[in-house]
Design a protein around this motif. Sequence first.
Motif, PDB file in Angstrom:
ATOM      1  N   LEU A 183     -40.829  -9.918 -19.711  1.00  0.00           N
ATOM      2  CA  LEU A 183     -39.912  -9.365 -20.698  1.00  0.00           C
ATOM      3  C   LEU A 183     -40.347  -9.873 -22.060  1.00  0.00           C
ATOM      4  CD1 LEU A 183     -36.094  -8.979 -20.656  1.00  0.00           C
ATOM      5  CD2 LEU A 183     -37.185 -10.120 -22.577  1.00  0.00           C
ATOM      6  N   LEU A 184     -40.618  -8.945 -22.966  1.00  0.00           N
ATOM      7  CA  LEU A 184     -40.969  -9.290 -24.344  1.00  0.00           C
ATOM      8  C   LEU A 184     -39.728  -9.135 -25.204  1.00  0.00           C
ATOM      9  CD1 LEU A 184     -44.373  -7.380 -24.732  1.00  0.00           C
ATOM     10  CD2 LEU A 184     -44.020  -9.772 -24.081  1.00  0.00           C
ATOM     11  N   GLY A 185     -39.285 -10.213 -25.806  1.00  0.00           N
ATOM     12  CA  GLY A 185     -38.135 -10.173 -26.692  1.00  0.00           C
ATOM     13  C   GLY A 185     -38.591  -9.926 -28.110  1.00  0.00           C
ATOM     14  N   GLY A 186     -38.436  -8.701 -28.582  1.00  0.00           N
ATOM     15  CA  GLY A 186     -38.857  -8.311 -29.918  1.00  0.00           C
ATOM     16  C   GLY A 186     -40.150  -7.511 -29.894  1.00  0.00           C
ATOM     17  N   LEU A 187     -40.113  -6.309 -30.470  1.00  0.00           N
ATOM     18  CA  LEU A 187     -41.316  -5.481 -30.589  1.00  0.00           C
ATOM     19  C   LEU A 187     -42.147  -5.886 -31.786  1.00  0.00           C
ATOM     20  CD1 LEU A 187     -43.049  -3.056 -29.793  1.00  0.00           C
ATOM     21  CD2 LEU A 187     -41.360  -1.565 -30.910  1.00  0.00           C
ATOM     22  N   GLY A 234     -48.133  -6.802 -14.950  1.00  0.00           N
ATOM     23  CA  GLY A 234     -47.623  -5.671 -14.197  1.00  0.00           C
ATOM     24  C   GLY A 234     -46.509  -4.997 -14.967  1.00  0.00           C
ATOM     25  N   ARG A 235     -45.253  -5.164 -14.534  1.00  0.00           N
ATOM     26  CA  ARG A 235     -44.101  -4.580 -15.227  1.00  0.00           C
ATOM     27  C   ARG A 235     -43.889  -5.271 -16.565  1.00  0.00           C
ATOM     28  NH1 ARG A 235     -38.256  -5.820 -14.385  1.00  0.00           N
ATOM     29  NH2 ARG A 235     -39.035  -7.347 -12.888  1.00  0.00           N
ATOM     30  N   ILE A 236     -43.732  -4.459 -17.625  1.00  0.00           N
ATOM     31  CA  ILE A 236     -43.545  -4.970 -18.986  1.00  0.00           C
ATOM     32  C   ILE A 236     -42.286  -4.329 -19.560  1.00  0.00           C
ATOM     33  CG2 ILE A 236     -44.509  -5.164 -21.313  1.00  0.00           C
ATOM     34  CD1 ILE A 236     -47.298  -4.696 -20.000  1.00  0.00           C
ATOM     35  N   VAL A 237     -41.293  -5.149 -19.887  1.00  0.00           N
ATOM     36  CA  VAL A 237     -40.057  -4.664 -20.505  1.00  0.00           C
ATOM     37  C   VAL A 237     -39.986  -5.224 -21.921  1.00  0.00           C
ATOM     38  CG1 VAL A 237     -37.534  -4.688 -20.417  1.00  0.00           C
ATOM     39  CG2 VAL A 237     -38.863  -4.453 -18.300  1.00  0.00           C
ATOM     40  N   VAL A 238     -39.767  -4.365 -22.890  1.00  0.00           N
ATOM     41  CA  VAL A 238     -39.641  -4.770 -24.292  1.00  0.00           C
ATOM     42  C   VAL A 238     -38.205  -4.545 -24.732  1.00  0.00           C
ATOM     43  CG1 VAL A 238     -40.511  -4.503 -26.639  1.00  0.00           C
ATOM     44  CG2 VAL A 238     -42.006  -3.995 -24.695  1.00  0.00           C
ATOM     45  N   VAL A 239     -37.563  -5.591 -25.250  1.00  0.00           N
ATOM     46  CA  VAL A 239     -36.196  -5.478 -25.751  1.00  0.00           C
ATOM     47  C   VAL A 239     -36.225  -5.594 -27.269  1.00  0.00           C
ATOM     48  CG1 VAL A 239     -33.864  -6.433 -25.691  1.00  0.00           C
ATOM     49  CG2 VAL A 239     -35.278  -6.476 -23.623  1.00  0.00           C
ATOM     50  N   GLU A 240     -35.793  -4.556 -27.954  1.00  0.00           N
ATOM     51  CA  GLU A 240     -35.792  -4.507 -29.420  1.00  0.00           C
ATOM     52  C   GLU A 240     -34.477  -3.903 -29.890  1.00  0.00           C
ATOM     53  OE1 GLU A 240     -36.012  -4.840 -33.053  1.00  0.00           O
ATOM     54  OE2 GLU A 240     -37.913  -5.472 -32.127  1.00  0.00           O
ATOM     55  N   THR A 289     -41.419  -0.438 -20.271  1.00  0.00           N
ATOM     56  CA  THR A 289     -40.078   0.104 -20.478  1.00  0.00           C
ATOM     57  C   THR A 289     -39.520  -0.482 -21.765  1.00  0.00           C
ATOM     58  OG1 THR A 289     -39.658   0.274 -18.096  1.00  0.00           O
ATOM     59  CG2 THR A 289     -37.736   0.285 -19.557  1.00  0.00           C
ATOM     60  N   LEU A 290     -39.055   0.365 -22.655  1.00  0.00           N
ATOM     61  CA  LEU A 290     -38.460  -0.076 -23.916  1.00  0.00           C
ATOM     62  C   LEU A 290     -36.941  -0.024 -23.803  1.00  0.00           C
ATOM     63  CD1 LEU A 290     -38.708  -0.852 -26.950  1.00  0.00           C
ATOM     64  CD2 LEU A 290     -38.678   1.599 -27.440  1.00  0.00           C
ATOM     65  N   VAL A 291     -36.294  -1.135 -24.112  1.00  0.00           N
ATOM     66  CA  VAL A 291     -34.832  -1.229 -24.088  1.00  0.00           C
ATOM     67  C   VAL A 291     -34.352  -1.535 -25.507  1.00  0.00           C
ATOM     68  CG1 VAL A 291     -32.831  -2.461 -23.171  1.00  0.00           C
ATOM     69  CG2 VAL A 291     -34.842  -2.075 -21.715  1.00  0.00           C
ATOM     70  N   GLU A 292     -33.525  -0.657 -26.067  1.00  0.00           N
ATOM     71  CA  GLU A 292     -32.974  -0.894 -27.398  1.00  0.00           C
ATOM     72  C   GLU A 292     -31.644  -1.622 -27.231  1.00  0.00           C
ATOM     73  OE1 GLU A 292     -33.167   2.176 -30.374  1.00  0.00           O
ATOM     74  OE2 GLU A 292     -34.738   3.238 -29.260  1.00  0.00           O
ATOM     75  N   ASP A 293     -31.661  -2.929 -27.434  1.00  0.00           N
ATOM     76  CA  ASP A 293     -30.476  -3.749 -27.199  1.00  0.00           C
ATOM     77  C   ASP A 293     -30.683  -5.100 -27.872  1.00  0.00           C
ATOM     78  OD1 ASP A 293     -28.025  -4.576 -26.221  1.00  0.00           O
ATOM     79  OD2 ASP A 293     -28.646  -4.710 -24.123  1.00  0.00           O
ATOM     80  N   ASP A 294     -29.597  -5.815 -28.072  1.00  0.00           N
ATOM     81  CA  ASP A 294     -29.668  -7.204 -28.508  1.00  0.00           C
ATOM     82  C   ASP A 294     -30.234  -8.037 -27.364  1.00  0.00           C
ATOM     83  OD1 ASP A 294     -28.631  -9.489 -30.402  1.00  0.00           O
ATOM     84  OD2 ASP A 294     -27.928  -9.991 -28.379  1.00  0.00           O
ATOM     85  N   LEU A 295     -31.185  -8.900 -27.663  1.00  0.00           N
ATOM     86  CA  LEU A 295     -31.880  -9.632 -26.607  1.00  0.00           C
ATOM     87  C   LEU A 295     -30.938 -10.496 -25.781  1.00  0.00           C
ATOM     88  CD1 LEU A 295     -34.406 -10.634 -25.130  1.00  0.00           C
ATOM     89  CD2 LEU A 295     -34.681 -12.332 -26.966  1.00  0.00           C
TER      90      LEU A 295
END
Length: 223
Positions: free
Chosen positions: A67-71, A86-92, A120-126
């Motif tokens: 999980l990457l916190g911040g784009l 493997g699986r990469i989730v970005v929260v921005e 996967t890009l997630v638009e949310d507060d981390l």
Amino acid sequence: MFAQDDAPVVLDRQDGPAGEVVLRRRGREYEIIANGCFLMDTSDGRSERLLVDAAREALGRDRPSVLLGGLGVGFSLARAAATGWGRIVVVEREAAVVGWHRAGPLAAYSAGALEDPRVTLVEDDLLAHLRAGSAAYDALCLDIDNGPDWTVTENNGSLYSPSGLDACRNRLTPGGVLAVWSAQPSAAFEAALRSAGFERVHTLEVSVIRGVPDVVHLAHRAP
């Protein structure tokens, strides 16, 4: 590096959930400003790439999840997509930042990684995302502030509090790695990580032209 006579040019200015975010160009480089505070630029991505490289090396696992916190300007995401994750989730949380990558000048720095099927890009507060979700990751690579001692917004400080670090630990697989970017070392944050039950806490440094080095704080969840 910027030439001394490179005056910043504002390319876009938007209101987001935590205040104003601005994209500026200075010479050939781009800068993100949040609530009047310089956040990051495209001039040197070594420490952002170290954030993901060091976490993967510390894991020693095949195709780990992250999980990457911040784009941000995209250095960390591009590195993760180009290496063996493997699986990469970005929260921005800032829609403006996402837009600058989707159809703006920052697309060159994320290098098409947002279209990678692993991403996967997630638009949310981390922190809200960490507390509300249940999926576990092999690594959390967080870069949403100038560091634990220099947050962009006051609310971000709770990420580095005991409850915030508990939320991070709970979203890691056993033996998983927490990596946190900072513009300066923080002995207090290292102590907070140990108090929160993390193991093998240490800090990696990247020298900069002026001032103290950028750092990546690393810590493991117990196996």
